[in-house]
Design a protein around this motif. Structure first.
Motif, PDB file in Angstrom:
ATOM      1  N   ALA B 410       0.723  -1.218  -0.023  1.00 32.16           N
ATOM      2  CA  ALA B 410       0.014  -0.023   0.079  1.00 32.16           C
ATOM      3  C   ALA B 410       0.842   1.284   0.006  1.00 32.16           C
ATOM      4  O   ALA B 410       1.968   1.214   0.666  1.00 32.16           O
ATOM      5  CB  ALA B 410      -0.861  -0.184   1.211  1.00 32.16           C
ATOM      6  N   PRO B 411       0.604   2.098  -0.860  1.00 31.55           N
ATOM      7  CA  PRO B 411       1.226   3.396  -0.702  1.00 31.55           C
ATOM      8  C   PRO B 411       1.175   4.039   0.733  1.00 31.55           C
ATOM      9  O   PRO B 411       0.570   3.836   1.479  1.00 31.55           O
ATOM     10  CB  PRO B 411       0.350   4.295  -1.635  1.00 31.55           C
ATOM     11  CG  PRO B 411      -0.430   3.519  -2.417  1.00 31.55           C
ATOM     12  CD  PRO B 411      -0.800   2.315  -1.873  1.00 31.55           C
ATOM     13  N   LEU B 412       2.320   4.692   0.942  1.00 31.26           N
ATOM     14  CA  LEU B 412       2.604   5.455   2.278  1.00 31.26           C
ATOM     15  C   LEU B 412       2.430   6.981   2.253  1.00 31.26           C
ATOM     16  O   LEU B 412       2.770   7.477   1.037  1.00 31.26           O
ATOM     17  CB  LEU B 412       4.018   5.215   2.721  1.00 31.26           C
ATOM     18  CG  LEU B 412       4.276   3.844   2.867  1.00 31.26           C
ATOM     19  CD1 LEU B 412       5.689   3.857   3.343  1.00 31.26           C
ATOM     20  CD2 LEU B 412       3.505   3.307   4.080  1.00 31.26           C
ATOM     21  N   ILE B 413       1.568   7.599   2.999  1.00 31.56           N
ATOM     22  CA  ILE B 413       1.191   8.869   3.178  1.00 31.56           C
ATOM     23  C   ILE B 413       2.293   9.639   4.231  1.00 31.56           C
ATOM     24  O   ILE B 413       2.315   9.127   5.288  1.00 31.56           O
ATOM     25  CB  ILE B 413      -0.216   9.298   3.266  1.00 31.56           C
ATOM     26  CG1 ILE B 413      -1.124   8.176   2.666  1.00 31.56           C
ATOM     27  CG2 ILE B 413      -0.552  10.363   3.076  1.00 31.56           C
ATOM     28  CD1 ILE B 413      -1.293   8.127   1.439  1.00 31.56           C
ATOM     29  N   VAL B 414       2.812  10.716   3.817  1.00 33.00           N
ATOM     30  CA  VAL B 414       3.493  11.464   4.850  1.00 33.00           C
ATOM     31  C   VAL B 414       2.743  12.728   5.288  1.00 33.00           C
ATOM     32  O   VAL B 414       2.577  13.607   4.380  1.00 33.00           O
ATOM     33  CB  VAL B 414       5.057  11.730   4.565  1.00 33.00           C
ATOM     34  CG1 VAL B 414       5.205  12.276   3.208  1.00 33.00           C
ATOM     35  CG2 VAL B 414       5.665  12.587   5.769  1.00 33.00           C
ATOM     36  N   ARG B 415       2.156  12.884   6.209  1.00 34.88           N
ATOM     37  CA  ARG B 415       1.473  14.120   6.696  1.00 34.88           C
ATOM     38  C   ARG B 415       2.484  15.321   7.172  1.00 34.88           C
ATOM     39  O   ARG B 415       3.715  15.205   7.195  1.00 34.88           O
ATOM     40  CB  ARG B 415       0.580  13.866   7.956  1.00 34.88           C
ATOM     41  CG  ARG B 415      -0.412  12.832   7.708  1.00 34.88           C
ATOM     42  CD  ARG B 415      -1.409  13.035   6.393  1.00 34.88           C
ATOM     43  NE  ARG B 415      -2.432  12.013   6.270  1.00 34.88           N
ATOM     44  CZ  ARG B 415      -3.270  12.089   5.299  1.00 34.88           C
ATOM     45  NH1 ARG B 415      -3.413  13.330   4.413  1.00 34.88           N
ATOM     46  NH2 ARG B 415      -4.371  11.289   5.209  1.00 34.88           N
TER      47      ARG B 415
END
Lengths: 132, 537
Positions: B410-415
């Motif tokens: 799954a893609p990773l999201i950086v906030r």
């Protein structure tokens, strides 16, 4: 890396149950070894015309890459075509993770009854949440 | 023995009974005596006359202090050793060495040939460039086997390339004129790899102008030798000698064959390598990911580091399709085809083409994946692709993403605060199962936030301090957390750099990453595409 590069990658294990072919995978299952392992499994199956179930023991399995997964899918399909039940045993965390991410865990590990064709075998493995 | 070199017990009479030719010459160079054997050997020598023939013996006699001389006498080869007789005359003992001499000469020739072949092999194998191999072959052949040499490479082309080396060693590249091959006797056969026609059967005058270097003069003899390759002919070698040099002897032709075998093997290897290289380059060119940029106010940046094994083109790819008539969102795809090499490359091409054709339904990921799956299903193999699809749309300053991972991490999201989360998406790989499942995640990126799509080449990269640890998802999350607020390109560069450092000199698979970022600080006042966007700080 395999500790003993010349050691066979697939070892036939004795199994007391009738009609059960139990094979142990050793070392890496990847681009370099995939074809050899697939051939070995094919040979082992053809030597046992009475086989009703194929067990792949993954305890000795080290690295597995996408080609390795393709080999497992091929073996599963091979077994289904011959109406032989297929099961992966002693899958370690790395293999389970790969099977989970690729959405193939259920397909490869659900108890496979004797099935008439590959089509039905694979349909049977489809169930809600298999992609989780 | 009837004499000894010091002459102490010698009598002149013994000379006549010596088993080898002996000629006694006085200090003035006149023949004093010669035995029967010597008389037969030297018919011109007469007692009391000056010794003139053979000249090499007369010379040796004049030069005082010679201890040995040798040279030809008639058909044979003799060595002569002097012994000074009492009274100052010299007896020259002639010993025939014809057989010995010819053996020595043959040995020397063989040694020289072996040396030449060894040198030729090293020179030929120094390059995998076909045209360089042809040059080396022509130069070696012209220097050692003939006066000039022509190397012709067999190709499907109507005008096969050739290299001519003239007697001065000048090389010239050209091509065989159209239809000219059959006009040279034996050339077409040689190019097909048939054994050479003996050169004495080839009329030197039949050599056409294109085959003869400029200013070569009359061709005295012509030999055509096939250059045998690895299973296929590698070309033909034409050897030219100037008139009036004699035709090639059988031994010379056999030697040319030995040289041709080495040259052919080298040329064949170079040609196979060139072909392999062309295939690899063609495939790689098609597999090279596109240069990415900002599309509709969303930053895209991709990084692709192919496996260092050039014979193992991997199957990683990514594409970004800008919005079209049927689909309002940009569609980004990053995938990983199982396997390596030609098969993976072919499958990758097929997948990219199919996806391109399915773009009109780009907003329905599940349907797109289903259709792709159907088109890839194959009863013969279980090759598959795992991929992530991302529909991307700008909404005010945010970016809306719909993500679907099909058998792919799954893609990773950086906030904005450095927190990293994985998109809640998953599904089955594509191309093997008759029915697939998929789950799509909706994600909103605030300005400065990034969504990272990656292949497992990143997380599976082996290296680290001991060289055997994988980079792993945890490390990737940590690295990504440090990239909060960075532009897409910087995120990709940083991850690539850290993975490259991790791997060091070790082997790695293809590594592909694709970052989708909501631009920070830039505000588009108009995003409908009809007016120019205005950026504010």
């Amino acid at each position: 890396m395999t500790a003993y590069p010349d050691a066979p990658l697939v070892v036939v294990q004795p199994d007391p149950r009738p009609h059960v072919v139990s094979l142990a995978l050793r070392g890496d299952l990847d681009y370099d070894t995939g074809d050899g392992i697939l051939d070995a499994v094919r040979r082992a199956l053809s030597e046992r015309g009475d086989a009703r179930a194929l067990l792949l023991d993954c305890r000795g399995l080290e690295d597995i890459d996408s080609t390795g997964l393709s080999v497992l899918l091929q073996v599963h399909r091979l077994a289904a075509r011959r109406e032989i039940g297929f099961r992966l045993e002693n899958t370690g965390p790395a293999l389970e993770r790969l099977l989970t991410v690729t959405g193939t865990l259920e397909h490869l590990t659900s108890p496979a009854p004797a099935l008439p064709s590959a089509e039905t075998a694979q349909t049977a493995s489809e169930s809600p949440g298999s992609g989780a | 023995m009837t004499t000894s070199p010091d002459g102490s017990r010698t009598s002149v009479v013994s000379v006549t009974s010596a088993p080898c030719p002996v000629v006694v010459v006085d200090q003035g160079g006149h023949v004093v005596e010669l035995n029967e054997a010597a008389a037969g050997l030297l018919p011109e020598a007469r007692v009391a006359e000056t010794l003139t023939s053979p000249a090499w013996l007369a010379d040796a006699h004049r030069t005082a202090g010679e201890t040995r001389a040798d040279g030809e006498v008639g058909e044979g080869f003799f060595s002569a050793r002097p012994s000074v007789l009492p009274g100052g005359d010299t007896a020259w003992w002639l010993v025939e060495e014809t057989a010995h001499r010819s053996a020595v000469q043959e040995l020397e020739l063989e040694r020289e040939r072996t040396r030449f072949l060894a040198e030729a092999s090293s020179a030929l194998l120094a390059s995998l460039n076909l045209s360089r191999c042809m040059e080396v072959t022509a130069r070696l052949a012209a220097g050692r086997l003939a006066d000039a040499a022509v190397v012709i490479a067999p190709t499907g082309a109507k005008r096969p390339p050739m290299v001519v080396c003239d007697p001065q060693g000048t090389l010239q590249h050209s091509t065989v004129p159209v239809g000219a091959v059959p006009t040279v006797p034996g050339l077409a056969e040689a190019l097909q790899g048939f054994p050479p026609v003996p050169s004495r059967w080839i009329e030197p005058a039949s050599a056409p102008d294109w085959l003869v270097p400029e200013g070569f003069g009359e061709v005295g003899s012509l030999a055509i030798t096939p250059l045998p390759g690895h299973g296929v002919p590698a070309g033909a070698l034409v050897l030219l000698r100037r008139a009036p040099r004699t035709a090639f002897t059988e031994s010379e032709e056999a030697f040319s064959g030995l040289f041709a075998a080495r040259a052919g093997a080298a040329m064949s290897a170079a040609r196979l390598y060139a072909e392999q290289n062309t295939i690899t380059e063609t495939l790689m060119r098609d597999l090279l990911p596109p240069a990415l940029r900002q599309v509709q106010g969303v930053e895209f940046a991709g990084g692709y580091r192919p496996s260092v094994d050039t014979d193992r083109i991997g199957g990683d790819f990514y594409d970004v399709h800008p919005p079209g008539e049927e689909c309002a969102d940009s569609l980004a795809v990053l995938g990983d085809v199982c396997g390596k090499g030609l098969e993976a490359a072919v499958l990758t091409g097929k997948i990219r083409n199919t996806l391109q054709a399915l773009l009109p339904m780009g907003d329905d990921h599940a349907r797109m994946l289903r259709l792709l799956n159907n088109s890839l299903l194959n009863s013969r193999h279980t090759r598959f692709v795992t991929m992530v699809m991302a529909s991307v749309r700008r909404e005010d300053r945010d970016v809306l993403l719909r993500l679907t991972a099909a058998g792919h991490p799954a893609p990773l999201i950086v906030r904005g605060d450095g927190g990293v989360e994985a998109a809640d998406t998953g599904g089955s790989l594509i191309g093997v199962l008759p029915r697939i499942t998929s789950r799509t995640a909706d994600i909103r990126l605030a300005p400065g936030e990034t969504c990272l799509l990656y292949t497992d080449g990143v997380t599976e990269a082996k290296g680290g301090p001991l060289g055997d640890a994988i980079f792993g998802e945890q490390r990737l999350r940590r690295v990504l957390g440090e990239c909060a607020g960075m532009p897409a390109e910087a995120v990709v560069e940083r991850i690539q750099m850290l993975v490259a450092e991790w791997v060091g000199d070790g082997r790695h698979d293809d590594i592909a990453v694709l970052a989708i970022t909501a631009p920070k600080g830039a505000h588009l006042s108009a995003v409908d595409g009809t007016t120019a966007g205005r950026y504010t700080a």
